[in-house]
Design an enzyme around this catalytic site. Structure first.
Site, PDB file in Angstrom:
ATOM      1  NE  ARG A  88      -4.310  -0.264   2.464  1.00  0.00           N
ATOM      2  CZ  ARG A  88      -5.129  -1.305   2.580  1.00  0.00           C
ATOM      3  NH1 ARG A  88      -4.660  -2.518   2.672  1.00  0.00           N
ATOM      4  NH2 ARG A  88      -6.417  -1.112   2.612  1.00  0.00           N
ATOM      5  NE  ARG A 122     -16.571  -3.237   3.597  1.00  0.00           N
ATOM      6  CZ  ARG A 122     -15.369  -3.058   3.053  1.00  0.00           C
ATOM      7  NH1 ARG A 122     -14.989  -3.775   2.014  1.00  0.00           N
ATOM      8  NH2 ARG A 122     -14.552  -2.150   3.537  1.00  0.00           N
ATOM      9  NE  ARG A 151     -13.362  -3.451   7.283  1.00  0.00           N
ATOM     10  CZ  ARG A 151     -12.588  -3.438   6.198  1.00  0.00           C
ATOM     11  NH1 ARG A 151     -12.715  -4.382   5.287  1.00  0.00           N
ATOM     12  NH2 ARG A 151     -11.699  -2.481   6.018  1.00  0.00           N
TER      13      ARG A 151
HETATM   14  P1  ADP Z   1      -9.815  -1.715   2.845  1.00  0.00           P
HETATM   15  O1  ADP Z   1      -9.115  -2.121   1.588  1.00  0.00           O
HETATM   16  O2  ADP Z   1     -11.304  -1.788   2.728  1.00  0.00           O
HETATM   17  O3  ADP Z   1      -9.349  -0.405   3.426  1.00  0.00           O
HETATM   18  P2  ADP Z   1      -8.374  -3.764   4.378  1.00  0.00           P
HETATM   19  O4  ADP Z   1      -9.111  -4.860   5.061  1.00  0.00           O
HETATM   20  O5  ADP Z   1      -7.489  -4.126   3.241  1.00  0.00           O
HETATM   21  O6  ADP Z   1      -9.534  -2.769   3.968  1.00  0.00           O
HETATM   22  O7  ADP Z   1      -7.485  -2.946   5.420  1.00  0.00           O
HETATM   23  C1  ADP Z   1      -8.043  -2.402   6.595  1.00  0.00           C
HETATM   24  C2  ADP Z   1      -6.995  -1.598   7.363  1.00  0.00           C
HETATM   25  O8  ADP Z   1      -5.880  -2.451   7.730  1.00  0.00           O
HETATM   26  C3  ADP Z   1      -6.336  -0.440   6.618  1.00  0.00           C
HETATM   27  O9  ADP Z   1      -7.123   0.729   6.625  1.00  0.00           O
HETATM   28  C4  ADP Z   1      -5.024  -0.285   7.418  1.00  0.00           C
HETATM   29  O10 ADP Z   1      -5.253   0.360   8.649  1.00  0.00           O
HETATM   30  C5  ADP Z   1      -4.635  -1.730   7.719  1.00  0.00           C
HETATM   31  N1  ADP Z   1      -3.769  -2.282   6.659  1.00  0.00           N
HETATM   32  C6  ADP Z   1      -4.078  -3.318   5.829  1.00  0.00           C
HETATM   33  N2  ADP Z   1      -3.079  -3.540   4.945  1.00  0.00           N
HETATM   34  C7  ADP Z   1      -2.121  -2.623   5.216  1.00  0.00           C
HETATM   35  C8  ADP Z   1      -0.841  -2.304   4.642  1.00  0.00           C
HETATM   36  N3  ADP Z   1      -0.362  -2.985   3.593  1.00  0.00           N
HETATM   37  N4  ADP Z   1      -0.134  -1.269   5.164  1.00  0.00           N
HETATM   38  C9  ADP Z   1      -0.596  -0.587   6.202  1.00  0.00           C
HETATM   39  N5  ADP Z   1      -1.792  -0.800   6.782  1.00  0.00           N
HETATM   40  C10 ADP Z   1      -2.551  -1.816   6.314  1.00  0.00           C
END
Ligand code: ADP
Length: 204
Positions: A88, A122, A151
């Site tokens: 990300r 959702r 969530r």
């Molecule tokens: P969405 O894509 O709907 O935001 P996710 O389930 O992928 O939901 O992620 C939820 C949260 O988990 C993010 O908003 C972040 O706080 C954390 N997170 C997930 N993946 C990462 C990542 N690669 N780097 C940093 N934080 C992460």
């Protein structure tokens, strides 16, 4: 085959991830799910993640990179995996490239207005993690019998933070992966089956 799924919150990454993993027989690694599970089990990782996740902030790079490195070392990833929600940030993408060969990056595109509608409607099964939308699913429980919950980061305030982070930190990854032809861009509008057809065609 190592696949990365890119795309903003509620673009449908989780839904498409399940379909792609079933068809290619590779494990689905969702960093968001790993973090939420650690939060519900109150592990040390969960304690750290909860400081960020409910506000919509990203957890620090070094924390999530360690989680992914550890997960990719498990034997079920020997033939590949699908990463959903990672990388990300540019630093995460660079560290991933040092660790393993990323073959394809699928970027699911959805307009801002549709994302907001999807997120606010959702509901997620507490038991198995399946996502539903209240506009099409009116039962109060999941098919597996688990209860459905909103969530904690699916509020409008947290979504605004997540979208802002996405634009600033994750969008630059498009350019990073487009540079060497790993990027596949797919519209996320339509039914899950329609979107999956586009992904299959693009991967073929
Ligand atoms: P969405 O894509 O709907 O935001 P996710 O389930 O992928 O939901 O992620 C939820 C949260 O988990 C993010 O908003 C972040 O706080 C954390 N997170 C997930 N993946 C990462 C990542 N690669 N780097 C940093 N934080 C992460």
């Amino acid at each position: 085959m190592l696949i990365v799924l890119l795309g903003p919150p509620a673009a449908g990454k989780g839904t498409q991830a399940k379909k792609i993993c079933n068809s290619l027989s590779i494990p689905h690694i969702s960093t968001g799910s790993i973090l939420r599970q650690n939060i519900s089990e109150k592990t040390p990782l969960g304690e750290v993640a909860s400081l960020y996740i409910n506000k919509g902030d990203l957890v620090p790079d070094e924390v999530i990179i360690a989680v992914v490195k550890d997960r990719l070392r498990q034997p079920d990833c020997a033939k590949g995996a699908l990463l959903d929600g990672f990388p990300r940030t540019l630093r995460q993408a660079e560290e991933l490239d040092e660790l393993i060969q990323v073959d394809k990056v699928i970027d699911i595109e959805v307009s801002r207005q549709i994302l907001t509608e999807r997120v606010t409607g959702r509901r997620v099964c507490k038991n198995c993690g399946t996502n539903y939308h209240i506009s099409v699913y009116t039962e109060s429980n999941c098919n597996c019998g688990g209860s459905l919950q909103t969530r904690e980061d699916d509020t409008e305030a947290a979504l605004a933070v997540r979208l802002n982070n996405y634009d600033k930190q994750t969008l630059p990854l498009r350019q990073y992966y487009a540079g060497d032809n790993r990027l596949i861009q797919v519209s996320g509008i339509g039914t899950p089956a329609e979107v999956f057809e586009r992904i299959k065609e693009a991967l073929a």
